[in-house]
Write a protein that holds these residues in place. Structure first.
Motif, short mmCIF file in Angstrom:
data_model
loop_
_atom_site.label_atom_id
_atom_site.label_comp_id
_atom_site.label_asym_id
_atom_site.label_seq_id
_atom_site.Cartn_x
_atom_site.Cartn_y
_atom_site.Cartn_z
N VAL A 22 0.85 -1.18 0.00
CA VAL A 22 0.00 0.00 0.00
C VAL A 22 0.89 1.24 0.00
CG1 VAL A 22 -2.04 -1.03 1.08
CG2 VAL A 22 -0.20 -0.15 2.53
N THR A 23 0.40 2.28 -0.63
CA THR A 23 1.15 3.53 -0.75
C THR A 23 0.23 4.69 -0.40
OG1 THR A 23 2.55 2.61 -2.48
CG2 THR A 23 2.43 5.01 -2.35
N ALA A 24 0.70 5.58 0.45
CA ALA A 24 -0.05 6.77 0.84
C ALA A 24 0.42 7.96 0.01
CB ALA A 24 0.14 7.06 2.32
N VAL A 25 -0.49 8.51 -0.78
CA VAL A 25 -0.21 9.74 -1.51
C VAL A 25 -0.80 10.85 -0.64
CG1 VAL A 25 -0.46 10.98 -3.68
CG2 VAL A 25 -0.39 8.47 -3.68
N ILE A 26 0.04 11.33 0.29
CA ILE A 26 -0.39 12.36 1.25
C ILE A 26 -0.07 13.70 0.61
CG2 ILE A 26 -0.10 13.29 3.56
CD1 ILE A 26 0.93 10.45 4.37
N ARG A 27 -1.10 14.49 0.41
CA ARG A 27 -0.86 15.77 -0.25
C ARG A 27 -1.64 16.89 0.42
NH1 ARG A 27 -4.15 15.69 -5.82
NH2 ARG A 27 -5.87 14.42 -5.11
N ALA A 57 -6.69 -0.99 3.16
CA ALA A 57 -6.86 0.36 3.73
C ALA A 57 -6.38 0.40 5.18
CB ALA A 57 -8.31 0.80 3.63
N ASP A 58 -6.62 -0.67 5.94
CA ASP A 58 -6.12 -0.73 7.32
C ASP A 58 -4.59 -0.80 7.34
OD1 ASP A 58 -8.73 -0.66 8.28
OD2 ASP A 58 -8.86 -2.85 8.48
N ALA A 59 -4.02 -1.54 6.38
CA ALA A 59 -2.56 -1.62 6.28
C ALA A 59 -1.97 -0.24 6.01
CB ALA A 59 -2.16 -2.59 5.18
N LEU A 60 -2.64 0.53 5.15
CA LEU A 60 -2.17 1.88 4.85
C LEU A 60 -2.16 2.75 6.10
CD1 LEU A 60 -1.57 3.94 2.36
CD2 LEU A 60 -3.77 4.82 3.13
N LEU A 61 -3.26 2.74 6.84
CA LEU A 61 -3.34 3.54 8.06
C LEU A 61 -2.26 3.12 9.06
CD1 LEU A 61 -7.23 3.59 8.49
CD2 LEU A 61 -5.77 5.38 7.49
N THR A 68 5.36 7.56 10.39
CA THR A 68 5.32 9.02 10.59
C THR A 68 4.66 9.44 11.90
OG1 THR A 68 3.17 9.40 9.56
CG2 THR A 68 5.08 9.31 8.08
N GLY A 69 4.02 8.50 12.59
CA GLY A 69 3.28 8.86 13.80
C GLY A 69 2.00 9.64 13.50
N ALA A 70 1.64 9.76 12.23
CA ALA A 70 0.50 10.59 11.84
C ALA A 70 -0.72 9.74 11.49
CB ALA A 70 0.87 11.45 10.63
N ARG A 71 -1.85 10.40 11.56
CA ARG A 71 -3.11 9.81 11.12
C ARG A 71 -3.51 10.50 9.82
NH1 ARG A 71 -4.23 6.28 14.78
NH2 ARG A 71 -3.86 6.66 16.97
N VAL A 72 -4.12 9.71 8.94
CA VAL A 72 -4.59 10.25 7.66
C VAL A 72 -6.03 9.83 7.42
CG1 VAL A 72 -2.31 10.32 6.55
CG2 VAL A 72 -3.72 8.26 6.34
N ARG A 73 -6.67 10.56 6.53
CA ARG A 73 -8.00 10.19 6.05
C ARG A 73 -7.82 9.79 4.59
NH1 ARG A 73 -12.16 12.56 3.16
NH2 ARG A 73 -11.14 14.59 3.09
N ILE A 74 -8.33 8.61 4.25
CA ILE A 74 -8.27 8.13 2.87
C ILE A 74 -9.40 8.79 2.08
CG2 ILE A 74 -8.50 6.12 1.38
CD1 ILE A 74 -7.28 4.47 3.68
N CYS A 105 -4.58 10.59 0.17
CA CYS A 105 -4.77 10.80 1.61
C CYS A 105 -4.63 12.26 2.02
CB CYS A 105 -3.73 10.01 2.40
SG CYS A 105 -3.80 8.23 2.16
N GLU A 106 -5.34 12.58 3.08
CA GLU A 106 -5.24 13.89 3.72
C GLU A 106 -4.62 13.69 5.09
OE1 GLU A 106 -8.21 17.44 5.32
OE2 GLU A 106 -9.05 15.53 4.67
N LEU A 107 -3.61 14.48 5.43
CA LEU A 107 -2.95 14.40 6.72
C LEU A 107 -3.83 15.02 7.79
CD1 LEU A 107 -0.19 13.50 7.92
CD2 LEU A 107 0.57 15.85 7.59
N LEU A 108 -4.07 14.29 8.89
CA LEU A 108 -4.93 14.77 9.97
C LEU A 108 -4.16 15.19 11.22
CD1 LEU A 108 -7.80 12.12 9.76
CD2 LEU A 108 -7.73 14.41 8.73
#
Length: 149
Positions: A22-27, A57-61, A68-74, A105-108
């Motif tokens: 899985v890959t997170a495209v956090i932008r 999706a759970d693997a991505l989170l 990164t210690g961060a939470r994101v919204r897919i 993803c959106e960084l939360l």
């Protein structure tokens, strides 16, 4: 390396292994969050492997939180990627080919690099990324993500 992959490696050694990833495209606007990996020194998108029985999706989170210690919204799926560009030979000799699902993803929350996996994190505009020492496959993912904006 997960216990699952370690158990396979005990049987096959460093031979080629195909794994789901899985890959997170956090932008944020036209800026993308990239991490410079400890094992290669190269910049890439945040991500990792899917464990047995785990929803992608759970693997991505989980991977984003671990690295990164961060939470994101897919927000959606950018695409699915594989083939030669997704093949890696690690310093220990392990040869892996990933088939990865990239999520927009959106960084939360605040992100900081996990020092065991990442040397640093950075935000980069799309036109800055080609100048980085990076995994080339991310160019395609970022281009696809940019068309979904």
């Amino acid at each position: 390396m997960s216990d699952y992959v370690a158990s396979i490696r005990a049987h096959i050694g460093t031979a080629f292994l195909m794994l789901p990833g899985v890959t997170a495209v956090i932008r944020d606007g036209d800026r993308f969050l990239l991490g410079r990996h400890h094992h290669s020194g190269l910049w890439s998108l945040i991500g990792g492997g899917v464990e047995p029985g785990e929803e992608p999706a759970d693997a991505l989170l989980r991977e984003v939180l671990e690295e990164t210690g961060a939470r994101v919204r897919i927000r959606g799926i950018v695409g699915v990627y594989g083939g030669e560009p997704m093949m890696v030979r690690y310093p220990n000799g392990d040869h892996v080919g990933y088939v990865t699902t990239a999520y927009d993803c959106e960084l939360l929350s605040e992100a900081t690099a996990d020092p065991e996996e990442l040397l640093e994190l950075g935000w980069f505009a799309r036109d800055e990324i080609p100048a980085l020492q990076r995994r080339d496959w991310i160019d395609r993912v970022i281009a696809d993500a940019s068309t979904h904006a």
